[in-house]
Design a protein around this motif. Structure first.
Motif, PDB file in Angstrom:
ATOM      1  N   THR A   1       0.839  -1.199   0.000  1.00 48.19           N
ATOM      2  CA  THR A   1       0.000   0.000   0.000  1.00 48.19           C
ATOM      3  C   THR A   1       0.873   1.247   0.000  1.00 48.19           C
ATOM      4  OG1 THR A   1      -1.593  -1.179   1.360  1.00 48.19           O
ATOM      5  CG2 THR A   1      -1.864   1.190   1.201  1.00 48.19           C
TER       6      THR A   1
ATOM      7  N   GLY B   1      -2.364   5.511   0.101  1.00 47.65           N
ATOM      8  CA  GLY B   1      -3.725   5.019   0.352  1.00 47.65           C
ATOM      9  C   GLY B   1      -4.266   4.157  -0.766  1.00 47.65           C
ATOM     10  N   SER B   2      -3.382   3.524  -1.515  1.00 50.53           N
ATOM     11  CA  SER B   2      -3.810   2.696  -2.646  1.00 50.53           C
ATOM     12  C   SER B   2      -3.154   1.326  -2.569  1.00 50.53           C
ATOM     13  CB  SER B   2      -3.419   3.363  -3.972  1.00 50.53           C
ATOM     14  OG  SER B   2      -3.989   4.646  -4.030  1.00 50.53           O
ATOM     15  N   LYS B   3      -3.968   0.311  -2.806  1.00 50.16           N
ATOM     16  CA  LYS B   3      -3.422  -1.045  -2.822  1.00 50.16           C
ATOM     17  C   LYS B   3      -2.827  -1.290  -4.203  1.00 50.16           C
ATOM     18  CE  LYS B   3      -4.717  -5.841  -2.246  1.00 50.16           C
ATOM     19  NZ  LYS B   3      -5.847  -6.786  -2.288  1.00 50.16           N
TER      20      LYS B   3
ATOM     21  N   THR C   1      -1.088  -3.861  -6.799  1.00 48.23           N
ATOM     22  CA  THR C   1      -0.807  -5.244  -7.168  1.00 48.23           C
ATOM     23  C   THR C   1       0.210  -5.194  -8.300  1.00 48.23           C
ATOM     24  OG1 THR C   1      -3.124  -5.709  -6.746  1.00 48.23           O
ATOM     25  CG2 THR C   1      -1.868  -7.419  -7.879  1.00 48.23           C
TER      26      THR C   1
ATOM     27  N   GLU D   1      -0.010  -1.581   7.053  1.00 51.93           N
ATOM     28  CA  GLU D   1      -1.415  -1.573   6.649  1.00 51.93           C
ATOM     29  C   GLU D   1      -2.021  -0.194   6.913  1.00 51.93           C
ATOM     30  OE1 GLU D   1      -3.631  -4.763   8.272  1.00 51.93           O
ATOM     31  OE2 GLU D   1      -2.358  -6.274   7.303  1.00 51.93           O
ATOM     32  N   THR D   2      -2.688   0.339   5.910  1.00 48.43           N
ATOM     33  CA  THR D   2      -3.373   1.630   6.057  1.00 48.43           C
ATOM     34  C   THR D   2      -4.743   1.536   5.386  1.00 48.43           C
ATOM     35  OG1 THR D   2      -2.715   2.644   3.958  1.00 48.43           O
ATOM     36  CG2 THR D   2      -1.140   2.802   5.773  1.00 48.43           C
ATOM     37  N   GLU D   3      -5.516   2.573   5.597  1.00 49.64           N
ATOM     38  CA  GLU D   3      -6.798   2.654   4.893  1.00 49.64           C
ATOM     39  C   GLU D   3      -6.542   2.628   3.393  1.00 49.64           C
ATOM     40  OE1 GLU D   3     -10.406   5.219   5.913  1.00 49.64           O
ATOM     41  OE2 GLU D   3      -8.786   6.161   7.044  1.00 49.64           O
ATOM     42  N   ILE D   4      -7.496   2.070   2.663  1.00 48.84           N
ATOM     43  CA  ILE D   4      -7.361   1.972   1.209  1.00 48.84           C
ATOM     44  C   ILE D   4      -8.458   2.810   0.542  1.00 48.84           C
ATOM     45  CG2 ILE D   4      -7.473   0.413  -0.788  1.00 48.84           C
ATOM     46  CD1 ILE D   4      -5.107  -0.228   0.926  1.00 48.84           C
TER      47      ILE D   4
ATOM     48  N   GLU E   1      -7.370   1.113  -5.844  1.00 49.72           N
ATOM     49  CA  GLU E   1      -6.560  -0.074  -6.165  1.00 49.72           C
ATOM     50  C   GLU E   1      -5.941   0.159  -7.538  1.00 49.72           C
ATOM     51  OE1 GLU E   1      -8.365  -3.858  -5.586  1.00 49.72           O
ATOM     52  OE2 GLU E   1      -9.143  -3.321  -3.602  1.00 49.72           O
TER      53      GLU E   1
ATOM     54  N   HIS F   1       4.221   6.795   1.929  1.00 52.63           N
ATOM     55  CA  HIS F   1       4.876   5.488   2.083  1.00 52.63           C
ATOM     56  C   HIS F   1       5.788   5.592   3.298  1.00 52.63           C
ATOM     57  CE1 HIS F   1       8.447   7.399   0.503  1.00 52.63           C
ATOM     58  NE2 HIS F   1       7.717   7.858  -0.483  1.00 52.63           N
TER      59      HIS F   1
ATOM     60  N   THR G   1      -1.975   5.292   9.853  1.00 55.11           N
ATOM     61  CA  THR G   1      -2.804   4.171   9.396  1.00 55.11           C
ATOM     62  C   THR G   1      -4.147   4.616   8.814  1.00 55.11           C
ATOM     63  OG1 THR G   1      -3.660   3.953  11.642  1.00 55.11           O
ATOM     64  CG2 THR G   1      -1.824   2.504  11.029  1.00 55.11           C
TER      65      THR G   1
END
Lengths: 294, 92
Positions: A2, A5-7, A9, A21-24, A27, A184, A205
């Motif tokens: 992350t 605030g973006s997951k 992949t 781990e933070t709020e998302i 994506e 980050h 977070t």
């Protein structure tokens, strides 16, 4: 992983520890197989800037005066990597060039490409600032280049304050509040090309409303530490140079965003003595002041 | 310049208020301009009225000022706005 605030992949392992781990909020996918249709649609471009010893170019299929749905983009870091995407698509493609590797890819993707992509895609408005939490509330440090932002952020981190961002702070509006988003968990309080810096254990977070801005003003080492509120146009003028990616087409929208932000959030000028031995005093003064803001 | 002239804002000028002070963006030059409290009051009066005479009357009601001083300041201010391309003053 992350970031901002973006997951994210990805089909490549980044040589970084981004297990926090933070709020998302979004994506985004990062893949290596660039579709030919995207590559072929790129027809024009211009030198964007010179950064970290590299030439960077931005390409598209039309003259740059905005960002539209379906618009193809290519961000090239000369000899290192080219990133491609299509407007409103949440997949970014990459192609490494002769000097590119996973280290450089991760640096350019996280530190420079994503903030630009997220601006063009209207996901966030980025401010150039150091940001930490004081008792759970985000405060942002702004200053001219070499003005002490990184040093101040570093000192706050070492006192146990969670880091929000060491350089580029994503912001968005939620429920009438201007929210700060963690970038980050890396911080670079020194000058070195193409490095994110050292990893920070305490990282924000959640998305939280920005509490205050502190404009750092370096003064002689034996000067008193003072804090005064800036108001009106002077406040706007202090923040404006810290609004990142001030493309012409964004200016009217940003005038509204920044004015609205500043009508709700206070800006303070702090006189910071140029004496590392007095950073503790500055830290304490800012923390106490921050606690007293309505 | 006389007081019966109409002053119109350029289409390329965007305005927002911060703490009661107007911030202007001129997209022709991409420059920003800040107006102080009095400049903001003039700007707002200009938005609500048609001619400089009407602006003058609104401000005369609002501020404790000699008419001659206000006239001089108002004309000087509008002249600066016009020189910066922020407003257009009706030609004779």
């Amino acid at each position: 992983m992350t970031v901002y605030g973006s997951k994210i992949t990805s089909d490549i392992d980044f040589p970084l520890d981004l297990t926090h781990e933070t709020e998302i909020r979004y994506e985004v996918e990062l893949f290596s197989e660039v579709p030919d249709s995207v590559k072929d649609s790129i027809t024009c471009g211009f030198p964007l800037y010179w950064a970290h010893g590299r030439k960077v170019y931005l390409y598209s299929d039309r003259i740059f005066d905005g960002s539209e749905v379906g618009q193809p983009w290519c961000y090239e870091v000369k000899d290192v990597v080219r990133f491609y995407w299509v407007g409103e698509d949440r997949t970014i493609y990459y192609e490494l060039d002769e000097k590119g590797d996973a280290n450089l890819l991760s640096f350019w993707f996280i530190h420079l490409l994503l903030p630009l992509y997220m601006t063009l895609e209207n996901m966030y408005d980025f401010l150039h600032a150091g940001a930490v939490e004081v008792e759970g509330k985000p405060i942002l440090f702004i200053a001219p280049s070499m003005g002490g932002k990184s040093t101040m952020t570093d000192y706050f981190i070492k006192q146990g304050h969670p880091l929000i961002s060491d350089d580029k702070v994503p912001t968005f509006i939620a429920g009438g509040n201007f929210m700060a988003v963690g970038s980050h968990p890396y911080h670079r309080p020194y000058r070195k090309f193409e490095e994110l810096g050292y990893r920070v254990e305490r990282f924000t977070t959640d998305f939280k409303p920005i509490h205050a801005f502190y404009e750092l003003e370096g003064v002689e080492g034996d000067t008193d530490i003072t804090i005064e509120e800036i108001k009106g146009f002077a406040k706007f003028d202090a923040l404006l140079p810290n609004y990142l990616y001030m493309f012409s087409y964004l200016k009217p929208k940003r005038l509204k965003y920044l004015s609205s932000m500043l009508n709700g959030i206070k800006v303070f000028r702090v006189q910071v003595p140029w004496d590392m031995q007095r950073l503790g005093e500055v830290h304490d003064v800012i923390c106490e002041h921050s606690r007293g803001i309505d | 310049m006389n007081f019966n002239k109409k002053v119109t804002f350029a289409d390329t000028v965007f305005a927002q208020e911060v703490d009661g002070e107007m911030v202007l963006l001129d997209m022709n030059s991409e420059n920003y301009f800040g107006l102080d409290e009095v400049g903001t009051a003039i700007w707002q009066a200009m938005q609500e009225t048609e001619t400089l005479k009407e602006v003058f009357e609104v401000l005369l009601d609002q501020y404790d000022v000699e008419p001659e001083v206000l006239e001089k300041d108002l004309l000087g201010f509008v002249d600066k706005l016009a020189q910066s391309g922020l407003v257009e003053v009706e030609k004779n």
